[in-house]
Design an enzyme around this catalytic site. Structure first.
Site, PDB file in Angstrom:
ATOM      1  N   ASN A 111      -0.277  -0.459  -9.415  1.00  0.00           N
ATOM      2  CA  ASN A 111       0.531  -0.847  -8.254  1.00  0.00           C
ATOM      3  C   ASN A 111      -0.333  -0.813  -6.997  1.00  0.00           C
ATOM      4  OD1 ASN A 111       3.305  -1.274  -7.028  1.00  0.00           O
ATOM      5  ND2 ASN A 111       2.594   0.492  -5.867  1.00  0.00           N
ATOM      6  N   GLU A 117       0.269  -5.921  -8.013  1.00  0.00           N
ATOM      7  CA  GLU A 117       0.159  -6.849  -6.871  1.00  0.00           C
ATOM      8  C   GLU A 117      -1.234  -7.453  -6.734  1.00  0.00           C
ATOM      9  OE1 GLU A 117       1.812  -3.841  -6.418  1.00  0.00           O
ATOM     10  OE2 GLU A 117       3.693  -4.226  -5.322  1.00  0.00           O
ATOM     11  N   ASP A 146       4.798   4.933  14.894  1.00  0.00           N
ATOM     12  CA  ASP A 146       5.012   4.029  13.759  1.00  0.00           C
ATOM     13  C   ASP A 146       5.449   2.641  14.225  1.00  0.00           C
ATOM     14  OD1 ASP A 146       5.024   3.222  11.180  1.00  0.00           O
ATOM     15  OD2 ASP A 146       6.436   4.707  10.449  1.00  0.00           O
TER      16      ASP A 146
END
Ligand SMILES: Cc1cc2nc3c(=O)[nH]c(=O)nc-3n(C[C@H](O)[C@H](O)[C@H](O)COP(=O)(O)O)c2cc1C
Length: 435
Positions: free
Chosen positions: A139, A199, A246
């Site tokens: 992943n 991916e 963030d």
């Protein structure tokens, strides 16, 4: 393609700012990147690391489209096709990212940036994490990581991410944090597809890549990235992570997150570190854009003629979605809202527009809402449900939030005033200028 070749191309096209004076990784680089945003910047000399740093490389859809040789409008179909037609990358045993192998780890040597005074420490913000699970295979995810020692970091892993699932199932997971990637890797890592999809195969379908076996962990990693930090993340060994600015440009709270033990570092001999300003446009583009194809598909699967999807920058490129449809049935606006929420679980507000509205123009979007929306019939309010952990107004801890959608499409049958915008006559202006 290695990142350095892309940076050279930018320089040749006059699209790169080169900073030759010595700068510090502590706040200075972030400040300069913010000032030049969205222009790409290369820092040639650091006072506190022997490596160079580049940033603002992919701040706009145009920069990304140019990289792939397509137009911004072709990004959604290109990405949709890559997700559907994945292909395994070529494997090499001679990788640029392994030209130098550092067995003695000292994270202080790397240009890990401190972006903001309030941050809990130096942060890797552009790290693409390769991990694996015995059943699901490999992943790719993004996970920020804060340095807490010479060979230790603490990494933010949101519950529900594939990597979190791997940690829950295995307790400890070998990882490779790959830094210095080109858009096919960056975008593939930011897609959210079924657990079990590697991916890297999406990346390879976007543009051919090569992979190589990591030196100390059993993982296939992008061969052409600049730096690789190999090691292990341990779910139950936790440390304070944060504060950190963030995506919403607000301060994310300090949490107990898993520790990342760095065991080996490999890099290109002349490696360039990839800086990525948290909360700014590059972060936003990489977060939001890969969700647009999934929203598009969910709406299309309902038989609605969907034309375009834009996760808007004003909504932190995460919480707000504008959708353009060609409405054929009166209920399609509301149905498109429901489908769009299925395609992006973190979305909070969704707007549906007709095909005569430019969904990239804030004024046009507001005009359509002002002239075509009636709250008693065109508003869909959902029951409270989990939304985005990034939204400061969601309930802390549970992410519970109220989502709603606005159907800003005009009725198919018009009563009274027209909904169409005046189109003034087009003239050849040269005819009217001069004597
Ligand atoms: C620049 C960037 C930074 C990110 N940082 C984090 C992070 O620190 N922790 C996290 O859990 N997700 C982070 N994400 C989001 C996930 O990596 C991303 O949503 C990914 O698609 C999840 O993949 P998954 O569906 O395979 O779990 C980040 C995304 C981007 C683009």
């Amino acid at each position: 393609m290695i990142l350095e070749s892309y940076i050279k191309e930018l320089g040749e096209r006059g699209e790169l700012t080169v900073i030759k004076k010595s700068v510090s990784k502590n706040l200075e680089i972030a400040g300069v990147l913010k000032t030049f945003e969205p222009t790409p910047v290369l820092f040639e000399k650091l006072m506190d690391s022997e490596y160079r740093v580049a940033g603002n490389l992919f701040c706009t859809k145009k920069q990304i489209a140019d990289y792939f040789g397509i137009t911004p409008e072709q990004i959604i179909p290109t990405l949709t096709s890559a997700i559907e037609n994945r292909s395994p990358p070529e494997v090499t045993d001679k990788a640029p990212c392994q030209e130098v192998v550092e067995n003695h780890v000292n994270l202080d040597d790397l240009p890990i940036l401190i972006h903001n005074k309030i941050d809990g420490g130096p942060y890797i913000s552009s790290g693409v994490v390769v991990s694996a699970d015995p059943e699901f295979g490999q992943n790719l995810d993004f996970h920020r990581a804060m340095q807490i020692g010479k060979d230790k970091m603490v990494t933010r892993v949101v519950k529900g991410r594939d990597f979190y699932k791997f940690l829950e199932r295995n307790g400890e997971v070998d990882v490779a944090f790959c830094i210095g990637n080109t858009p096919e890797i960056l975008i593939a890592a930011a897609t959210s597809v079924e657990t079990g999809v590697d991916e890297l195969e999406i990346a390879n379908a976007l543009k051919r890549i090569r992979t190589v076996k990591a030196k100390s962990v059993d993982l296939m990693i992008p061969a052409d990235c600049e730096f690789v930090l190999e090691g292990r993340v341990i779910l139950e060994e936790k440390a304070d992570e944060g504060p950190f600015i963030d995506l919403t440009e607000t301060v994310d709270v300090v949490r107990q997150e898993p520790v990342f033990e760095v065991k080996k570092i490999t890099h290109r001999s002349d490696a360039i570190w990839q800086g990525l300003l948290p909360g700014r446009s590059e972060h936003k583009i990489l977060m939001g854009m890969p969700r647009e194809p999934t929203i598009f598909k969910k709406i299309k699967d309902r038989g609605i003629d969907v034309l375009d999807v834009n996760i808007t920058p004003g909504g932190a490129s995460w919480l707000h979605v504008a959708v353009k449809i060609k409405k054929k049935h009166e209920d399609e606006g509301i149905k498109a809202i429901e489908a769009a929420f299925e395609g992006h679980k973190s979305a909070k507000h969704i707007w549906i527009y007709d095909d005569d509205v430019d969904i990239y123009d804030e004024q046009e979007r507001e005009w359509a809402m002002a002239t075509r929306f009636q709250a008693d019939v065109d508003l869909l309010i959902k029951d409270k449900e989990p939304g985005s952990s990034l939204d400061p107004s969601a309930e802390p801890g549970t992410k519970m939030t109220t989502k709603c959608g606005f159907d800003c499409t005009k009725p198919l049958v018009t009563k009274g005033k027209s909904f169409d915008k005046a189109r003034f006559p087009e003239v050849d202006i040269k005819k009217y200028l001069g004597e």
